[in-house]
Design an enzyme around this catalytic site. Sequence first.
Site, mmCIF file in Angstrom:
data_model
loop_
_atom_site.group_PDB
_atom_site.id
_atom_site.type_symbol
_atom_site.label_atom_id
_atom_site.label_comp_id
_atom_site.label_asym_id
_atom_site.label_seq_id
_atom_site.Cartn_x
_atom_site.Cartn_y
_atom_site.Cartn_z
ATOM 1 N N GLU A 40 0.829 -1.207 0.000
ATOM 2 C CA GLU A 40 0.000 0.000 0.000
ATOM 3 C C GLU A 40 0.864 1.259 0.000
ATOM 4 O O GLU A 40 0.553 2.237 -0.682
ATOM 5 C CB GLU A 40 -0.937 0.000 1.212
ATOM 6 N N LEU A 83 11.885 4.715 -6.062
ATOM 7 C CA LEU A 83 10.469 4.934 -5.778
ATOM 8 C C LEU A 83 10.158 6.384 -5.427
ATOM 9 O O LEU A 83 9.004 6.808 -5.500
ATOM 10 C CB LEU A 83 10.011 4.028 -4.623
ATOM 11 N N GLY A 84 11.184 7.131 -5.014
ATOM 12 C CA GLY A 84 10.941 8.501 -4.578
ATOM 13 C C GLY A 84 10.213 8.536 -3.250
ATOM 14 O O GLY A 84 10.023 7.509 -2.595
ATOM 15 N N TYR A 123 -6.378 5.838 5.047
ATOM 16 C CA TYR A 123 -6.546 4.942 3.897
ATOM 17 C C TYR A 123 -5.795 3.629 4.106
ATOM 18 O O TYR A 123 -6.358 2.534 3.966
ATOM 19 C CB TYR A 123 -6.061 5.614 2.610
ATOM 20 N N ASP A 141 -9.789 6.623 -1.006
ATOM 21 C CA ASP A 141 -8.683 7.343 -1.642
ATOM 22 C C ASP A 141 -9.215 8.004 -2.905
ATOM 23 O O ASP A 141 -10.428 8.134 -3.091
ATOM 24 C CB ASP A 141 -7.520 6.389 -1.948
#
Length: 341
Positions: A40, A83-84, A123, A141
């Site tokens: 997630e 992935l940043g 979330y 979301d």
Amino acid sequence: MKNNHDLLHIGTKLLNWYYQNARDLPFRKTKDPYKIWICEIVFQQTRILQGLNHYNRFVERFPDVKTLAEASEDEVLLYWKGLGYYSRAINIHKAAKQIISDYNGIFPSQYEEILKLKGIGKYTAAAVSSICFKGKMPAVDGNFYRVLSRIFADDFDVSSSRAFAYFSELSYRIMPNNVGDFNQAMMDLGSEICKPRNPLCGDCPLNEDCIAFSLQKTSQFPVKTKKIKSENLNLQYFFVHREEQFLIQQRKDDFIWKKLFEFPTAIPEVLQQFSKGCKTFQHKLTHKNLSIDIYDVEVTSNEIWDHFVSEHDYLVTDLESSVNRSFPKPLENYIQNLLKD
């Protein structure tokens, strides 16, 4: 508006569609809360196909909470590379330590407890609790906002601070008992069918129930009035090198690119004589436009190099060794181009 009982058929339709069309994803084959949590976080800002290799590599190195908690922060950042949003990796690491210290290494099962973990919002807590522990919270979301806005032709502003609570209540009107599968179905429908632009309404299992579709107004939903203005930032770096070696330092955790490595951001006048020029790069972050100047400083004096290194806290590395550290994407690209030369 019809009562909840009259609307439950919408959720049932969605589940039937999901059971026949669910994406074949590796984390769908597990109920391990640790892996669901990691996926997630990984896929919050990354497309599934782009992020799968990163997810697989991360959970292969850190297969459980204990392994992750015992790893060094630098190694966690290294395996997050590409992935940043590196603050998320830092938070994941801190949360793993929380689970060890506060929950005896066992991932908490209750929504409220999951929400206490570092970096986990409503979330993610809802997704993990519903998928792994049969929790009853909708994982609201952007997909939920979009799908529900269109189904009900609801013009509630999704940029409002009350949007999460509002669309959570709207979710309950169509949500069947199997909340975990319902949440995943909404994710798939929003990603694959009810897209932000050019939704595939002809393929949607809910098109007969969708008011926006019947009115031919899907492009008008969801409604979002607030737009966050992007900030322009200018950054300056100095690639100070001698032969195969160059200098780096680690960023603090009070601004962008927390704890990543970077080139020096300032040099004394004695080094400026070795500057060979500057290249400027543009880079975009969420709500930030960066203009980055990187000066090539090739120090040809061994005496000046040794003195400068000894007087400062810079780390000395080389191109091959630098691949074992995490750099901001623009600096990573700069290094990669040097490796190609």
